[in-house]
Design an enzyme around this catalytic site. Structure first.
Site, PDB file in Angstrom:
ATOM      1  N   LYS A 120       0.867  -1.186   0.000  1.00  0.00           N
ATOM      2  CA  LYS A 120       0.000   0.000   0.000  1.00  0.00           C
ATOM      3  C   LYS A 120       0.891   1.219   0.000  1.00  0.00           C
ATOM      4  O   LYS A 120       1.970   1.211   0.603  1.00  0.00           O
ATOM      5  CB  LYS A 120      -0.874   0.006   1.258  1.00  0.00           C
ATOM      6  CG  LYS A 120      -2.060   0.934   1.165  1.00  0.00           C
ATOM      7  CD  LYS A 120      -3.119   0.371   0.249  1.00  0.00           C
ATOM      8  CE  LYS A 120      -4.506   0.652   0.713  1.00  0.00           C
ATOM      9  NZ  LYS A 120      -5.465  -0.353   0.238  1.00  0.00           N
TER      10      LYS A 120
HETATM   11  N1  GLU Z   1      -7.285  -0.159  -3.149  1.00  0.00           N
HETATM   12  C1  GLU Z   1      -8.018  -1.371  -3.326  1.00  0.00           C
HETATM   13  C2  GLU Z   1      -8.060  -2.191  -2.055  1.00  0.00           C
HETATM   14  O1  GLU Z   1      -7.840  -1.700  -0.987  1.00  0.00           O
HETATM   15  C3  GLU Z   1      -7.558  -2.158  -4.520  1.00  0.00           C
HETATM   16  C4  GLU Z   1      -6.186  -2.691  -4.507  1.00  0.00           C
HETATM   17  C5  GLU Z   1      -5.767  -3.264  -5.856  1.00  0.00           C
HETATM   18  O2  GLU Z   1      -6.596  -3.440  -6.737  1.00  0.00           O
HETATM   19  O3  GLU Z   1      -4.593  -3.498  -5.982  1.00  0.00           O
HETATM   20  O4  GLU Z   1      -8.407  -3.334  -2.085  1.00  0.00           O
END
Ligand code: GLU
Length: 430
Positions: A120
């Protein structure tokens, strides 16, 4: 030596009301590990990220002044595949938050059994204060600063709070231009015209709706007689509300940052503009009653879907929640202490790592399409998403029934077993 490492991020023993995403994530990990016979060294390893990149991101504002922001990319674990996870632009972004959220991505990918690990990232910035040009500059510079850490086989960002498909298109362009070739697989959640997948934007909300539908059925209820309150009206919340509404449920409340609206008869959710269609339009709609976000959470409904921000269900309101079940649309909406209260009160909480995992699942489909240079139809995406969500629901449900644990623990048990087994099988390097 990892087992004796202490870092400033180390959580305190007892849950506190002010709990960081990392503290919540570590407690949840330990809780799940306590149910499993897994090597404690693997658990200790998983409490720490593999790497955290911290960069400064200077941009020239339209005023001519240079402003310097701080950006992060936390990479938690990659034992099952490249790091994967969103990139958020929000003033509250910290290193610790990115690490906690990257851990959740590891579990989310593992619970869905997709071959990715967790990551993240984010920039501590209020995107509402930037023009589109400034956001583009910020994204391009950040991409350049973390260039060596990302790539289709290393780490693949995606949209999250404060970022959108356009942000991903800039990221993909900045990366590809420097690499000298078109590399759409470096990022997911792009617009379909530049290699994005049909159905990706709607996917997190779609999976929340699918899992809510399964949970409603599991508890012997009829969707047609189910009332739903949804906190938020961004992409996740609005898409979940639309589908549940289409499937016969009565959506009695929705909200945005300014507050909520309530109609015991239910809204036509398609008539309310989502945040993407018209930002902050919810409280401008005609409705029998205006309510606050706090009141929305305490409505006496069958299903509560917190789908806006984290940490909204806490010790302060957990005893006042009147919903019969909670389906987490946002990442981390429930603190550890609130989860314990819901467990005591026997209110099922279907966790984020399962419910909103449709986003990363369609990200995986997008990555496959990019690598193969072949796009799938919306119908195929939605069919395959449905199949994956039902398989994950079934895996979690089996643990839930066999072990008599909470839904969250059941999802963590599924995820952690897979990650731990992969670690044991690969072994520690060198
Ligand atoms: N931001 C989204 C999540 O928290 C998607 C992450 C992604 O598709 O890599 O699941």
């Amino acid at each position: 030596m990892a087992s004796t490492t202490t870092t400033p991020d180390e959580p305190q023993e007892e849950p506190t009301e002010e709990e960081s995403a990392l503290e919540t994530a570590r407690r949840q990990l330990q809780h799940a590990a306590d149910h499993l016979d897994i090597n404690p060294n693997v658990v200790e390893r998983l409490k720490h990220p593999k790497k955290v990149h911290e960069v400064t991101v200077p941009i020239e504002r339209e005023s001519g002044d240079v402003e310097v922001y701080t950006g992060y990319r936390a990479q938690h674990d990659s034992v099952r595949g490249p790091h994967k996870g969103g990139l958020r632009y929000h003033p509250g972004v910290t290193r610790e938050e990115c690490v906690g959220l990257s851990m959740w991505m590891t579990w989310k990918c593992a619970v869905m059994d997709i071959p990715f690990g967790g990551a993240k990232g984010g920039i501590a910035v209020n995107p509402k204060e930037l023009t589109d040009d400034e956001k583009e500059q910020l994204t391009r510079r950040f991409t350049d600063e973390i260039r060596s850490a990302i790539g289709p086989t290393k780490d693949i960002p995606a949209p999250d709070m404060g970022t959108d498909p356009q942000t991903m298109a800039w990221l993909m362009d900045a990366y590809s231009m420097q690499e000298g070739e078109n590399i759409p697989g470096v990022v997911t959640g792009k617009p379909p015209i530049v290699g994005g997948s049909e159905g990706r934007e709607e996917a997190p909300g779609r999976s929340v709706a699918i899992i809510a539908r399964e949970a409603i059925e599991y508890y012997d209820r009829d969707a047609e007689e189910t009332t739903v309150a949804v906190q938020g009206y961004g992409s996740v919340a609005a898409n979940a509300a639309h589908l549940l509404d289409d499937w016969g449920a009565t959506v009695v409340a929705v909200s945005d940052v300014n507050g909520g609206i309530y109609d015991p008869e239910g809204f036509d959710t398609h008539a309310i503009p989502s945040h993407d269609e018209e930002p902050e339009a919810v409280t401008r709609q005609d409705a029998p009653e205006a309510i606050t976000n706090e009141e929305l959470l305490e409505l006496d409904v069958d299903v509560l879907i917190p789908a806006a921000i984290g940490d909204v269900l806490t010790v302060d309101n957990a005893d006042d929640i009147a919903a019969d079940m909670i389906v987490e649309g946002a990442n981390g909406p429930t603190t550890t202490a609130a989860s314990e209260i819901f467990a005591e009160r026997e209110i099922p909480v279907i966790p984020d790592i399962l419910a909103n995992a449709g986003g990363v699942t369609v990200s995986y489909f997008e990555w496959l399409q990019d690598i193969n240079r072949r796009s799938w139809s919306l119908e195929r995406v939605n069919d395959e998403l449905e199949t994956e969500m039902l398989a994950a629901w079934q895996d979690v449900r089996e643990e839930f029934e066999e072990r008599d644990v909470t839904w969250r623990d059941a999802a963590y048990i599924v995820a952690l077993s897979r990650v731990a087994e992969a670690h044991e099988t690969r072994g520690l390097w060198p």
